[in-house]
Motif scaffolding. Sequence first.
Motif, PDB file in Angstrom:
ATOM      1  N   ILE A 123       0.854  -1.196   0.000  1.00 42.14           N
ATOM      2  CA  ILE A 123       0.000   0.000   0.000  1.00 42.14           C
ATOM      3  C   ILE A 123       0.883   1.237   0.000  1.00 42.14           C
ATOM      4  N   THR A 124       0.553   2.205  -0.820  1.00 37.52           N
ATOM      5  CA  THR A 124       1.367   3.426  -0.858  1.00 37.52           C
ATOM      6  C   THR A 124       1.171   4.241   0.413  1.00 37.52           C
ATOM      7  N   ARG A 125       2.177   5.057   0.702  1.00 38.18           N
ATOM      8  CA  ARG A 125       2.067   5.929   1.878  1.00 38.18           C
ATOM      9  C   ARG A 125       0.905   6.909   1.723  1.00 38.18           C
ATOM     10  N   LYS A 126       0.616   7.302   0.487  1.00 37.34           N
ATOM     11  CA  LYS A 126      -0.489   8.232   0.238  1.00 37.34           C
ATOM     12  C   LYS A 126      -1.836   7.586   0.575  1.00 37.34           C
ATOM     13  N   ASP A 127      -2.015   6.310   0.149  1.00 36.42           N
ATOM     14  CA  ASP A 127      -3.269   5.626   0.465  1.00 36.42           C
ATOM     15  C   ASP A 127      -3.384   5.350   1.960  1.00 36.42           C
ATOM     16  N   TYR A 128      -2.239   5.041   2.605  1.00 37.27           N
ATOM     17  CA  TYR A 128      -2.261   4.864   4.060  1.00 37.27           C
ATOM     18  C   TYR A 128      -2.711   6.153   4.741  1.00 37.27           C
ATOM     19  N   PHE A 129      -2.141   7.268   4.297  1.00 35.77           N
ATOM     20  CA  PHE A 129      -2.488   8.570   4.896  1.00 35.77           C
ATOM     21  C   PHE A 129      -3.977   8.886   4.713  1.00 35.77           C
ATOM     22  N   LYS A 130      -4.442   8.765   3.477  1.00 34.58           N
ATOM     23  CA  LYS A 130      -5.851   9.081   3.224  1.00 34.58           C
ATOM     24  C   LYS A 130      -6.777   8.103   3.954  1.00 34.58           C
ATOM     25  N   GLY A 131      -6.419   6.813   3.936  1.00 39.75           N
ATOM     26  CA  GLY A 131      -7.259   5.813   4.593  1.00 39.75           C
ATOM     27  C   GLY A 131      -7.357   6.043   6.089  1.00 39.75           C
ATOM     28  N   VAL A 190       3.555   9.688  14.531  1.00 35.77           N
ATOM     29  CA  VAL A 190       4.360   9.817  13.315  1.00 35.77           C
ATOM     30  C   VAL A 190       5.706  10.486  13.631  1.00 35.77           C
ATOM     31  N   GLY A 191       5.686  11.479  14.506  1.00 31.45           N
ATOM     32  CA  GLY A 191       6.921  12.158  14.891  1.00 31.45           C
ATOM     33  C   GLY A 191       7.908  11.200  15.544  1.00 31.45           C
ATOM     34  N   TYR A 192       7.392  10.386  16.464  1.00 30.10           N
ATOM     35  CA  TYR A 192       8.260   9.398  17.112  1.00 30.10           C
ATOM     36  C   TYR A 192       8.718   8.343  16.107  1.00 30.10           C
ATOM     37  N   TYR A 193       7.796   7.921  15.228  1.00 31.70           N
ATOM     38  CA  TYR A 193       8.120   6.886  14.249  1.00 31.70           C
ATOM     39  C   TYR A 193       9.257   7.351  13.344  1.00 31.70           C
ATOM     40  N   ARG A 194       9.214   8.577  12.925  1.00 29.98           N
ATOM     41  CA  ARG A 194      10.200   9.064  11.952  1.00 29.98           C
ATOM     42  C   ARG A 194      11.504   9.509  12.603  1.00 29.98           C
ATOM     43  N   VAL A 216      -9.419  24.898  10.075  1.00 29.34           N
ATOM     44  CA  VAL A 216      -8.069  25.341   9.724  1.00 29.34           C
ATOM     45  C   VAL A 216      -7.030  24.511  10.465  1.00 29.34           C
ATOM     46  N   LEU A 217      -7.286  24.269  11.766  1.00 31.32           N
ATOM     47  CA  LEU A 217      -6.357  23.477  12.570  1.00 31.32           C
ATOM     48  C   LEU A 217      -6.258  22.051  12.040  1.00 31.32           C
ATOM     49  N   ILE A 218      -7.391  21.469  11.659  1.00 27.27           N
ATOM     50  CA  ILE A 218      -7.402  20.123  11.084  1.00 27.27           C
ATOM     51  C   ILE A 218      -6.576  20.083   9.795  1.00 27.27           C
ATOM     52  N   GLY A 219      -6.768  21.098   8.939  1.00 29.02           N
ATOM     53  CA  GLY A 219      -6.017  21.154   7.692  1.00 29.02           C
ATOM     54  C   GLY A 219      -4.518  21.248   7.924  1.00 29.02           C
ATOM     55  N   MET A 220      -4.105  22.054   8.907  1.00 25.93           N
ATOM     56  CA  MET A 220      -2.680  22.211   9.216  1.00 25.93           C
ATOM     57  C   MET A 220      -2.068  20.896   9.702  1.00 25.93           C
ATOM     58  N   ILE A 221      -2.786  20.215  10.603  1.00 24.36           N
ATOM     59  CA  ILE A 221      -2.245  18.960  11.153  1.00 24.36           C
ATOM     60  C   ILE A 221      -2.161  17.895  10.061  1.00 24.36           C
ATOM     61  N   LEU A 222      -3.210  17.794   9.222  1.00 27.83           N
ATOM     62  CA  LEU A 222      -3.190  16.805   8.139  1.00 27.83           C
ATOM     63  C   LEU A 222      -2.045  17.081   7.167  1.00 27.83           C
ATOM     64  N   TRP A 223      -1.831  18.350   6.844  1.00 28.79           N
ATOM     65  CA  TRP A 223      -0.730  18.701   5.942  1.00 28.79           C
ATOM     66  C   TRP A 223       0.608  18.284   6.546  1.00 28.79           C
ATOM     67  N   PHE A 224       0.773  18.542   7.833  1.00 27.47           N
ATOM     68  CA  PHE A 224       2.029  18.225   8.496  1.00 27.47           C
ATOM     69  C   PHE A 224       2.259  16.707   8.535  1.00 27.47           C
ATOM     70  N   ILE A 225       1.193  15.950   8.844  1.00 26.18           N
ATOM     71  CA  ILE A 225       1.318  14.487   8.884  1.00 26.18           C
ATOM     72  C   ILE A 225       1.671  13.950   7.486  1.00 26.18           C
ATOM     73  N   PHE A 257       3.218  15.548   5.138  1.00 28.80           N
ATOM     74  CA  PHE A 257       4.600  15.952   4.868  1.00 28.80           C
ATOM     75  C   PHE A 257       5.594  14.979   5.518  1.00 28.80           C
ATOM     76  N   LEU A 258       5.261  14.537   6.743  1.00 32.20           N
ATOM     77  CA  LEU A 258       6.166  13.648   7.477  1.00 32.20           C
ATOM     78  C   LEU A 258       6.128  12.216   6.964  1.00 32.20           C
ATOM     79  N   THR A 259       4.979  11.787   6.439  1.00 29.53           N
ATOM     80  CA  THR A 259       4.835  10.377   6.021  1.00 29.53           C
ATOM     81  C   THR A 259       5.083  10.179   4.523  1.00 29.53           C
ATOM     82  N   ARG A 260       5.249  11.256   3.775  1.00 28.75           N
ATOM     83  CA  ARG A 260       5.357  11.140   2.320  1.00 28.75           C
ATOM     84  C   ARG A 260       6.504  10.223   1.902  1.00 28.75           C
ATOM     85  N   ASP A 261       7.654  10.343   2.576  1.00 28.96           N
ATOM     86  CA  ASP A 261       8.797   9.501   2.222  1.00 28.96           C
ATOM     87  C   ASP A 261       9.444   8.896   3.469  1.00 28.96           C
ATOM     88  N   VAL A 262       8.614   8.658   4.496  1.00 28.74           N
ATOM     89  CA  VAL A 262       9.153   8.160   5.756  1.00 28.74           C
ATOM     90  C   VAL A 262       9.740   6.757   5.572  1.00 28.74           C
TER      91      VAL A 262
END
Length: 262
Positions: free
Chosen positions: A82-90, A185-189, A242-251, A253-258
């Motif tokens: 499964i791609t990281r993108k599908d994991y993130f969206k799922g 995710v922060g701890y994982y990476r 707005v807060l939800i959008g910021m957190i999702l963007w950050f996650i 960003f961190l998981t894209r190539d983790v």
Amino acid sequence: MKQNPILSKVSFDLYTAQMKWSIWYISILLFVHITIIIISVNLTGTFGDFLAFSYGSSKVYMLVIGILSAYAFLTFYVNHGITRKDYFKGTAISALAISISLAIIAAVLNVIEYVILRLINIEHVLERSMENSHIQNDDQSISIDLTGMMVSGSSFIDSSNWLVSLIVYSMTIFIAYLIGWLIGVGYYRFGWIIGFGFIALAIIMSTLLDLLWGNELAEPLSYWLAFDLNIPLVVSILGTLVLIGMILWFIRFLTRDVPIKM
């Protein structure tokens, strides 16, 4: 628009797995709530109705399973192609579905609670308890005294408008999941040392969420901040989005190539 079958399956699998955890959580919480009711009837203690009672606990529960989700699912899905993108969206879709499901379950149990107490003619215990246990603060927040334990709440959860209560309940526990997911995710990476920085970031975001919804500020940062806000509902909703959008963007960003841990 063409539907992504992989994303649908990942979302459904994640929702099913975490709802099994959630059924256990709701069952235990309901048992505790019934126990408190029995004690309150016999000892004139105080308790909130199930919606108010479960609100604070559900935020903590969602925060915890959000932290666990990074370690429990990221490695598993990527190792199965499964791609990281599908994991993130799922994960995001399933978390939103769980948040809405928990809010609806809490609301249904709340209605059943009122019906049963009325049938056995002790609804006055709940009404008396609600009057005694809910303390309205100067801002739009409330504190709930549950058998001597103070729990923060939001006046919107205690609102007579069920739609508003469900929206607030769903949005706040959803963002609690996202904050927990960000920590995981922060701890994982980055590992444990840098991971502590994500806990500090989570505290800031939790404080912002409490400010938006008028919860009693209980996080350490709030002791250094002297906010006394009375924010309109629409501003609270927009600010939370707005807060939800910021957190999702950050996650994302961190998981894209983790790198995946074996």
